[in-house]
Design a protein around this motif. Sequence first.
Motif, PDB file in Angstrom:
ATOM      1  N   GLU A 124       9.942  -0.286  -4.109  1.00 37.48           N
ATOM      2  CA  GLU A 124       9.201  -0.950  -2.873  1.00 37.48           C
ATOM      3  C   GLU A 124       8.635   0.147  -2.122  1.00 37.48           C
ATOM      4  O   GLU A 124       7.441  -0.158  -1.416  1.00 37.48           O
ATOM      5  CB  GLU A 124      10.470  -1.478  -1.905  1.00 37.48           C
ATOM      6  N   TRP A 125       8.592   1.322  -2.291  1.00 34.99           N
ATOM      7  CA  TRP A 125       7.844   2.363  -1.713  1.00 34.99           C
ATOM      8  C   TRP A 125       6.541   2.469  -2.309  1.00 34.99           C
ATOM      9  O   TRP A 125       5.537   2.671  -1.549  1.00 34.99           O
ATOM     10  CB  TRP A 125       8.598   3.720  -1.992  1.00 34.99           C
TER      11      TRP A 125
ATOM     12  N   ALA B 214       5.145  -0.002  -3.341  1.00 36.26           N
ATOM     13  CA  ALA B 214       4.308  -1.356  -2.741  1.00 36.26           C
ATOM     14  C   ALA B 214       3.850  -0.985  -1.688  1.00 36.26           C
ATOM     15  O   ALA B 214       2.683  -1.708  -1.425  1.00 36.26           O
ATOM     16  CB  ALA B 214       5.068  -2.384  -2.958  1.00 36.26           C
ATOM     17  N   LYS B 215       4.616  -0.157  -0.882  1.00 37.20           N
ATOM     18  CA  LYS B 215       3.788   0.332   0.317  1.00 37.20           C
ATOM     19  C   LYS B 215       2.784   1.693   0.173  1.00 37.20           C
ATOM     20  O   LYS B 215       2.473   1.977   1.413  1.00 37.20           O
ATOM     21  CB  LYS B 215       5.039   0.846   1.095  1.00 37.20           C
ATOM     22  N   GLY B 216       2.411   1.836  -0.761  1.00 36.82           N
ATOM     23  CA  GLY B 216       1.459   2.779  -1.040  1.00 36.82           C
ATOM     24  C   GLY B 216       1.946   4.283  -1.457  1.00 36.82           C
ATOM     25  O   GLY B 216       1.048   5.126  -1.833  1.00 36.82           O
TER      26      GLY B 216
ATOM     27  N   LYS C 100       9.393   8.301   5.354  1.00 35.82           N
ATOM     28  CA  LYS C 100       7.988   7.433   5.305  1.00 35.82           C
ATOM     29  C   LYS C 100       8.036   5.870   5.092  1.00 35.82           C
ATOM     30  O   LYS C 100       7.748   5.409   5.885  1.00 35.82           O
ATOM     31  CB  LYS C 100       7.141   8.358   4.532  1.00 35.82           C
ATOM     32  N   TYR C 101       8.778   5.897   3.961  1.00 36.57           N
ATOM     33  CA  TYR C 101       8.678   4.464   3.415  1.00 36.57           C
ATOM     34  C   TYR C 101       9.823   3.583   3.498  1.00 36.57           C
ATOM     35  O   TYR C 101      10.102   2.302   3.098  1.00 36.57           O
ATOM     36  CB  TYR C 101       8.201   4.547   1.860  1.00 36.57           C
ATOM     37  N   GLN C 102      11.177   3.936   3.791  1.00 36.92           N
ATOM     38  CA  GLN C 102      12.438   3.122   3.677  1.00 36.92           C
ATOM     39  C   GLN C 102      13.059   3.286   4.925  1.00 36.92           C
ATOM     40  O   GLN C 102      12.799   2.365   5.916  1.00 36.92           O
ATOM     41  CB  GLN C 102      13.285   3.637   2.632  1.00 36.92           C
TER      42      GLN C 102
END
Length: 169
Positions: free
Chosen positions: A52-53, A55-57, A116-118
């Motif tokens: 999922e990270w 997918a977020k860049g 940062k991402y989760q």
Amino acid sequence: MTRAAVVISLSLTCFAQTGGVVPEWEARRDIPSLPDKIRKLLPLLEQLQPEEWVAKGAPDAYVQQWKSAQTEVGYLQQTVDSLAQDPYRLTLALDAYFRLQAIDTRLANLVEAIRKYQNPALADLLQSMAAETGTVRVGLQQHIAEVAAQREAEWKIMESEAQRCRTQM
């Protein structure tokens, strides 16, 4: 030659009583507890979602680091199990120490991505649990130093006895 063996044995006994390495029974008791804190990291690692990270860049490398951290924890467990059976085997102690360092490095890299991402709270929890492994690493480092010092002392005794026997012959 049997006299040399007695001298070596007595010297090693004196060395063990005046410091040096912990008794084998104590090392066998303490070494299996080394990865307890590491084992607590597994449930946290399972909560991570690096796909999922991405997918977020986030870079794809985080997925590999996450898998590597999980694998390294498993290898550490195997190494420590072997070390518990033979606590004075320096190669196993060094292997466990280096695996701990590898886990710490991977976790440090993952913490920033988690933040940062989760979930920043999950990152803080993982970071604090990873910091606790520092005590494990220090204990293992001390064990390695003690075993190495004992091996050096044994070698010096054996070398001097061998030299004495050569001189007598």
